[in-house]
Scaffold this motif. Structure first.
Motif, PDB file in Angstrom:
ATOM      1  N   GLU A  30       1.476   7.053 -12.535  1.00 30.74           N
ATOM      2  CA  GLU A  30       1.848   8.107 -13.483  1.00 30.74           C
ATOM      3  C   GLU A  30       0.772   8.334 -14.541  1.00 30.74           C
ATOM      4  O   GLU A  30       0.864   9.277 -15.327  1.00 30.74           O
ATOM      5  CB  GLU A  30       3.170   7.736 -14.168  1.00 30.74           C
ATOM      6  CG  GLU A  30       4.333   7.606 -13.190  1.00 30.74           C
ATOM      7  CD  GLU A  30       5.615   7.141 -13.866  1.00 30.74           C
ATOM      8  OE1 GLU A  30       5.601   7.003 -15.108  1.00 30.74           O
ATOM      9  OE2 GLU A  30       6.628   6.922 -13.163  1.00 30.74           O
ATOM     10  N   ASN A  31      -0.250   7.454 -14.546  1.00 32.73           N
ATOM     11  CA  ASN A  31      -1.326   7.500 -15.547  1.00 32.73           C
ATOM     12  C   ASN A  31      -0.729   7.507 -16.960  1.00 32.73           C
ATOM     13  O   ASN A  31      -1.128   8.290 -17.823  1.00 32.73           O
ATOM     14  CB  ASN A  31      -2.220   8.717 -15.342  1.00 32.73           C
ATOM     15  CG  ASN A  31      -3.655   8.443 -15.768  1.00 32.73           C
ATOM     16  OD1 ASN A  31      -3.966   7.371 -16.286  1.00 32.73           O
ATOM     17  ND2 ASN A  31      -4.529   9.405 -15.552  1.00 32.73           N
ATOM     18  N   ALA A  32       0.243   6.629 -17.161  1.00 38.08           N
ATOM     19  CA  ALA A  32       0.951   6.551 -18.445  1.00 38.08           C
ATOM     20  C   ALA A  32       0.918   5.121 -18.944  1.00 38.08           C
ATOM     21  O   ALA A  32       1.549   4.235 -18.361  1.00 38.08           O
ATOM     22  CB  ALA A  32       2.394   7.018 -18.267  1.00 38.08           C
ATOM     23  N   TRP A  33       0.186   4.903 -20.033  1.00 36.08           N
ATOM     24  CA  TRP A  33       0.060   3.559 -20.584  1.00 36.08           C
ATOM     25  C   TRP A  33       0.481   3.555 -22.042  1.00 36.08           C
ATOM     26  O   TRP A  33       0.266   4.528 -22.755  1.00 36.08           O
ATOM     27  CB  TRP A  33      -1.380   3.062 -20.453  1.00 36.08           C
ATOM     28  CG  TRP A  33      -1.755   2.843 -19.035  1.00 36.08           C
ATOM     29  CD1 TRP A  33      -2.314   3.756 -18.191  1.00 36.08           C
ATOM     30  CD2 TRP A  33      -1.546   1.660 -18.269  1.00 36.08           C
ATOM     31  NE1 TRP A  33      -2.480   3.203 -16.951  1.00 36.08           N
ATOM     32  CE2 TRP A  33      -2.021   1.917 -16.961  1.00 36.08           C
ATOM     33  CE3 TRP A  33      -1.013   0.401 -18.560  1.00 36.08           C
ATOM     34  CZ2 TRP A  33      -1.981   0.961 -15.959  1.00 36.08           C
ATOM     35  CZ3 TRP A  33      -0.977  -0.550 -17.558  1.00 36.08           C
ATOM     36  CH2 TRP A  33      -1.450  -0.272 -16.272  1.00 36.08           C
TER      37      TRP A  33
ATOM     38  N   ARG B  96       4.929  -4.263 -10.128  1.00 33.55           N
ATOM     39  CA  ARG B  96       5.371  -2.898  -9.807  1.00 33.55           C
ATOM     40  C   ARG B  96       5.361  -1.990 -11.039  1.00 33.55           C
ATOM     41  O   ARG B  96       5.095  -0.791 -10.931  1.00 33.55           O
ATOM     42  CB  ARG B  96       6.775  -2.924  -9.180  1.00 33.55           C
ATOM     43  CG  ARG B  96       6.782  -3.421  -7.748  1.00 33.55           C
ATOM     44  CD  ARG B  96       8.179  -3.357  -7.143  1.00 33.55           C
ATOM     45  NE  ARG B  96       8.697  -2.014  -7.055  1.00 33.55           N
ATOM     46  CZ  ARG B  96       8.438  -1.165  -6.057  1.00 33.55           C
ATOM     47  NH1 ARG B  96       7.642  -1.523  -5.069  1.00 33.55           N
ATOM     48  NH2 ARG B  96       8.982   0.041  -6.040  1.00 33.55           N
ATOM     49  N   ASP B  97       5.648  -2.551 -12.199  1.00 36.41           N
ATOM     50  CA  ASP B  97       5.634  -1.722 -13.405  1.00 36.41           C
ATOM     51  C   ASP B  97       4.218  -1.239 -13.703  1.00 36.41           C
ATOM     52  O   ASP B  97       4.014  -0.079 -14.075  1.00 36.41           O
ATOM     53  CB  ASP B  97       6.189  -2.505 -14.594  1.00 36.41           C
ATOM     54  CG  ASP B  97       6.253  -1.640 -15.850  1.00 36.41           C
ATOM     55  OD1 ASP B  97       6.993  -0.630 -15.839  1.00 36.41           O
ATOM     56  OD2 ASP B  97       5.560  -1.963 -16.834  1.00 36.41           O
ATOM     57  N   ALA B  98       3.235  -2.123 -13.547  1.00 37.16           N
ATOM     58  CA  ALA B  98       1.847  -1.713 -13.778  1.00 37.16           C
ATOM     59  C   ALA B  98       1.404  -0.687 -12.743  1.00 37.16           C
ATOM     60  O   ALA B  98       0.703   0.279 -13.066  1.00 37.16           O
ATOM     61  CB  ALA B  98       0.928  -2.932 -13.749  1.00 37.16           C
ATOM     62  N   ILE B  99       1.808  -0.869 -11.491  1.00 37.10           N
ATOM     63  CA  ILE B  99       1.459   0.097 -10.443  1.00 37.10           C
ATOM     64  C   ILE B  99       2.077   1.458 -10.760  1.00 37.10           C
ATOM     65  O   ILE B  99       1.454   2.504 -10.571  1.00 37.10           O
ATOM     66  CB  ILE B  99       1.924  -0.414  -9.063  1.00 37.10           C
ATOM     67  CG1 ILE B  99       1.168  -1.683  -8.685  1.00 37.10           C
ATOM     68  CG2 ILE B  99       1.720   0.660  -7.992  1.00 37.10           C
ATOM     69  CD1 ILE B  99       1.677  -2.353  -7.430  1.00 37.10           C
ATOM     70  N   ARG B 100       3.317   1.423 -11.255  1.00 35.69           N
ATOM     71  CA  ARG B 100       3.962   2.689 -11.634  1.00 35.69           C
ATOM     72  C   ARG B 100       3.169   3.384 -12.734  1.00 35.69           C
ATOM     73  O   ARG B 100       2.961   4.597 -12.689  1.00 35.69           O
ATOM     74  CB  ARG B 100       5.399   2.424 -12.106  1.00 35.69           C
ATOM     75  CG  ARG B 100       6.120   3.671 -12.592  1.00 35.69           C
ATOM     76  CD  ARG B 100       7.480   3.348 -13.177  1.00 35.69           C
ATOM     77  NE  ARG B 100       7.389   2.503 -14.351  1.00 35.69           N
ATOM     78  CZ  ARG B 100       7.077   2.936 -15.567  1.00 35.69           C
ATOM     79  NH1 ARG B 100       6.806   4.229 -15.769  1.00 35.69           N
ATOM     80  NH2 ARG B 100       7.028   2.102 -16.582  1.00 35.69           N
ATOM     81  N   ARG B 101       2.709   2.615 -13.714  1.00 37.56           N
ATOM     82  CA  ARG B 101       1.945   3.218 -14.807  1.00 37.56           C
ATOM     83  C   ARG B 101       0.615   3.788 -14.306  1.00 37.56           C
ATOM     84  O   ARG B 101       0.157   4.825 -14.782  1.00 37.56           O
ATOM     85  CB  ARG B 101       1.697   2.187 -15.911  1.00 37.56           C
ATOM     86  CG  ARG B 101       2.971   1.773 -16.637  1.00 37.56           C
ATOM     87  CD  ARG B 101       2.644   0.900 -17.836  1.00 37.56           C
ATOM     88  NE  ARG B 101       3.861   0.447 -18.507  1.00 37.56           N
ATOM     89  CZ  ARG B 101       4.542   1.203 -19.363  1.00 37.56           C
ATOM     90  NH1 ARG B 101       4.128   2.428 -19.643  1.00 37.56           N
ATOM     91  NH2 ARG B 101       5.635   0.742 -19.938  1.00 37.56           N
TER      92      ARG B 101
ATOM     93  N   ASP C  33       0.807  -1.218   0.000  1.00 35.42           N
ATOM     94  CA  ASP C  33       0.000   0.000   0.000  1.00 35.42           C
ATOM     95  C   ASP C  33       0.840   1.268   0.000  1.00 35.42           C
ATOM     96  O   ASP C  33       0.302   2.364   0.136  1.00 35.42           O
ATOM     97  CB  ASP C  33      -0.974   0.023   1.185  1.00 35.42           C
ATOM     98  CG  ASP C  33      -0.273  -0.108   2.526  1.00 35.42           C
ATOM     99  OD1 ASP C  33       0.966  -0.239   2.523  1.00 35.42           O
ATOM    100  OD2 ASP C  33      -0.954  -0.076   3.567  1.00 35.42           O
ATOM    101  N   GLY C  34       2.149   1.157  -0.156  1.00 38.78           N
ATOM    102  CA  GLY C  34       2.974   2.348  -0.247  1.00 38.78           C
ATOM    103  C   GLY C  34       3.607   2.539  -1.608  1.00 38.78           C
ATOM    104  O   GLY C  34       4.186   3.591  -1.887  1.00 38.78           O
ATOM    105  N   ALA C  35       3.491   1.516  -2.478  1.00 41.82           N
ATOM    106  CA  ALA C  35       4.178   1.570  -3.765  1.00 41.82           C
ATOM    107  C   ALA C  35       3.614   2.660  -4.667  1.00 41.82           C
ATOM    108  O   ALA C  35       4.355   3.461  -5.247  1.00 41.82           O
ATOM    109  CB  ALA C  35       4.095   0.215  -4.465  1.00 41.82           C
ATOM    110  N   ALA C  36       2.285   2.724  -4.804  1.00 42.84           N
ATOM    111  CA  ALA C  36       1.670   3.678  -5.732  1.00 42.84           C
ATOM    112  C   ALA C  36       1.988   5.115  -5.348  1.00 42.84           C
ATOM    113  O   ALA C  36       2.338   5.938  -6.199  1.00 42.84           O
ATOM    114  CB  ALA C  36       0.157   3.466  -5.782  1.00 42.84           C
ATOM    115  N   SER C  37       1.870   5.440  -4.061  1.00 43.99           N
ATOM    116  CA  SER C  37       2.130   6.817  -3.632  1.00 43.99           C
ATOM    117  C   SER C  37       3.596   7.181  -3.812  1.00 43.99           C
ATOM    118  O   SER C  37       3.930   8.328  -4.140  1.00 43.99           O
ATOM    119  CB  SER C  37       1.707   7.017  -2.173  1.00 43.99           C
ATOM    120  OG  SER C  37       2.419   6.152  -1.321  1.00 43.99           O
TER     121      SER C  37
END
Length: 745
Positions: free
Chosen positions: A675-678, A667-672, A415-419
């Motif tokens: 960042e709202n970047a797909w 983690r890559d999907a969470i990062r996207r 629960d801390g990765a996205a932020s």
């Protein structure tokens, strides 16, 4: 922002249409349809009959699909004007701060005070209109209620609602004589049985009775001109003589009885609605009934469904826009619910470059620390109270003051990765100091949460990172390290501070969180943030029902010093009926394709998500989270597993909604997501698509926000699941609209 192009001022087609065999264009000004050729539905020449017959039908069907079965109010909500001031911070960075009422009064800001008075009255008017619409729906009355606040009330010019409607029916040469520019708020009601009600609202901005009396005279003159325009130029080709009622809101002067055509023996006050009356539903109802049932001689009700629809068409076309005020944009057209959801989401979910803080939040970043001491701050408060924004602002200031590098720490597991991704990305984009200026550090794997210390293997990695921090501090002109930690583990943070102190390194560390177990050595470093900034009041009220807020595990919201611009759209509820009414057996909505289809109908038909047209603002699929506290979104999770949302996803896709699953392990999907970047891949794929609804466990996106959040209960029923987890973690992600899929027997 309209779905269709508007007629040009010259009366010529704004975009050339393609000829077909459907209908004959009857406009002499339509160049692309000259010589008797056929005109398609895309002809926008003034007076083009095909424009009204085909294009306007498309428009009504798109934005008002239930026109024949339910009443509408335009705009669906009222927005107050938002006043801000710009504050210059250290390092050449500036930020907007919301003005409180006290600041406006102390600053003698006449313009702000004027619009504040107007907003107050318009808000009351909208309350009245909303009540009228609600009662009409109960009685199955059909009407469209339109309120248009003139730009001139806020210091700009604007033509009237009636002039725009007339321009749809008349030649361009007549437009100058039709122009109405008085400073009034148009209130227009097109009633299926009772005809047309035209009302002029006079914002009471002056206390001088003589000034008010003059305004009333102007309002009556305005209505007389407007009535003539409507009779001569708007309804003349639709119906011979519909009932046209007129009224003035606010004044209470007897001398105008005759000019408004009040019958002998009737009281003028019956047709006026005062500001003090607007909270009295009985008085509002009596005024409304009186206005519509006046005996005005030749007036007659509009008979025939086609008459009603054609009149509505003329007033709600793209040319006659309904405009309200926002802080993000001077003017927005708000016709239907999806426009409101988008506008509210933009107002509350702004990025760092456009955010406007409350004064209390500004104080924290303006409070400059002693350059020879540590700057350790723990921001503590409920969701959406601008904690992440303050971390970002602090990081920007550090970089612009020459710190060289900011370390963004993820100190919690999933629960801390996205932020952490969000803070690192936004900091790079906003500060614009180069890719090496921000370093994301995932230290949660080093930490034993039960023992509240580093693991044996993690200790080695942790000490290597600490050495990197020490080397950076030695080479840094500031002699310090700069660390940000959102959704922080405070025991973890305390350990980092102690370790660096032991190495003789000065620490600038700002952390934030909602549910924090703060150790004794950091108690003095806590700063409370409790004023809601992310979500509108309609969402905040739902979040406050969470168990963690009721028992004070999470600090309660405080009343903000600045009223929000809008209450926001209300929660939309959808019930999963276990094994009835077409729903799948079982307690879990994410196992039910029927629930997915109902959600899809709301997204597509009520909110117009993903619609590809010229409308702006418009909601994208990327603006939507579908979350739950127990769903397992790993792509390799068997379909038959209870916590797999595969059936719900199939239901969404069968309705044409592209989706993506985001696993807590990806983690890559969470990062996207953060960042709202797909990537621009084909939509509908499990993990891709440049624009798709994101289906995800709520803990995976803790710290992020979207305009629309669909929350699916975990099966406890009666709201228990939502109160325990969903309201705090999922509902609070919404900057505008919450859709609650609940379990119901």
């Amino acid at each position: 922002m309209s779905t269709l192009s508007e007629p040009s001022d010259t009366g010529e087609c704004k975009e050339c249409c393609q000829c077909n065999e459907e209908s004959q264009c009857d406009s002499e000004n339509c160049e692309c349809c000259s010589n008797g050729s056929r005109c398609s539905s895309r002809c926008f020449a003034t007076g083009c009959g095909n424009y009204h017959k085909i294009v306007m039908t498309e428009f009504l069907n798109a934005w008002f699909p239930c026109l024949d079965t339910q009443p509408y109010i335009i705009p669906p909500v009222h927005f107050d004007t938002v006043h801000v001031r710009k504050v210059n911070l250290a390092g050449g960075h500036s930020i907007k701060v919301l003005k409180t009422q006290e600041e406006r009064e102390q600053g003698q800001d006449k313009s702000a005070n004027k619009t504040a008075k107007i907003d107050r009255i318009l808000q009351k008017i909208h309350y009245c209109l909303s009540h009228i619409k609600k009662e009409a729906a109960k009685q199955r009355e059909l009407m469209v209620i339109m309120s248009q606040a003139k730009c001139s009330l806020y210091g700009a010019n604007s033509t009237s609602l009636y002039t725009g409607a007339a321009a749809m029916s008349t030649n361009s040469s007549d437009r100058e004589t039709l122009d109405l520019r008085e400073e009034f708020v148009d209130l227009l009601v097109i009633h299926r049985q009772q005809g047309i009600l035209m009302a002029a609202t006079i914002p009471k901005t002056e206390e001088n009775p003589e000034t008010l009396q003059g305004d009333i005279r102007k309002a009556v003159d305005y209505l007389e001109k407007a009535k003539k325009i409507v009779e001569d130029c708007v309804v003349n080709d639709v119906t011979p003589k519909p009932a046209i009622h007129r009224a003035v809101l606010l004044p209470n002067l007897k001398e105008l009885e005759q000019r408004l055509g009040v019958e002998p023996g009737r009281s003028f006050s019956e047709f006026c609605l005062g500001e003090d009356d607007m909270a009295d539903e009985t008085r509002v109802k009596r005024w409304w009934t009186t206005c519509l049932k006046r005996d005005v001689g030749a007036d007659r009700p509009m008979m025939g469904q086609d008459v009603y629809r054609r009149l509505v068409t003329k007033f709600v076309t793209p040319l006659t826009t309904v405009q309200m005020y926002l802080s993000t944009e001077p003017r927005l057209q708000l016709w239907t619910l999806h426009h409101v959801v988008q506008a509210v989401g933009e107002e509350h979910g702004r990025d760092l470059s456009r955010i406007a803080l409350f004064p209390r939040q500004l104080e924290l970043v303006e409070d400059l620390p002693d350059q020879n001491k540590d700057d350790v701050i723990i921001l503590y408060g409920p969701p959406g109270s601008a904690k992440t924004f303050l971390l970002l602002i602090k990081g920007v200031l550090w970089l612009k003051e020459g710190c060289g590098k900011v370390f963004v720490v993820q100190s919690r597991p999933e629960d801390g990765a996205a932020s952490a991704f969000l803070v690192a990305h936004q900091l790079k984009m906003t500060a614009a100091q180069g890719p090496d200026s921000v370093q994301l550090v995932n230290t949660q794997d080093f930490w034993d949460n039960e023992r509240k210390t580093w693991t044996q293997e993690g200790e080695v990695k942790y000490q290597a990172w600490v050495q990197q921090l020490c080397d950076h501090a030695r080479d840094n002109p500031t002699g310090a390290v700069h660390i940000l930690a959102d959704e922080a583990n405070c025991d973890h943070v305390s350990s980092i501070v102690k370790t660096l102190h032991h190495r003789g390194v000065r620490v600038n560390l700002w952390a934030a969180g909602v549910k924090l177990d703060i150790p004794a050595d950091l108690q003095d470093n806590v700063r409370m943030l409790t004023e809601p900034l992310r979500s509108p009041p309609s969402v905040v009220r739902e979040v406050e029902k969470a168990n963690d807020m009721k028992d004070s595990t999470v600090p309660a919201y405080s009343v903000p010093p600045v009223a929000p611009p809008c209450d926001g759209p209300p929660l939309i509820a959808i019930s999963h009926y276990y094994d009835s009414q077409g729903h799948e057996a079982g307690y879990y909505p994410w196992r039910c394709e029927e629930c997915a289809k109902q959600v899809a109908r709301v997204l597509l038909h009520n909110l117009h998500v993903g619609r590809r047209d010229n409308a702006a603002p418009g909601l994208k699929y990327n603006d939507v989270f579908v979350t739950g506290s127990s769903i397992d979104c790993r792509t390799n999770t068997p379909d038959g597993k209870d916590y797999s949302p595969a059936p719900f996803i199939r239901g969404l896709r069968s309705a044409g909604i592209p989706t993506r699953q985001v696993s807590r392990d990806d983690r890559d999907a969470i990062r996207r997501v953060a960042e709202n970047a797909w990537p621009a891949t084909a939509t509908g794929a499990t993990g891709g698509g440049e624009d798709a609804v994101t289906v995800v466990n709520e803990s995976t996106v803790w710290g992020l926000e979207r305009k629309v959040v669909v929350y699916m209960e975990g099966g406890l029923g009666a709201g228990l699941d939502a109160n325990a987890l969903g309201r705090l973690r999922s509902f609070s992600r919404a900057t505008s609209q919450v859709i609650h899929v609940n379990s119901d027997e």
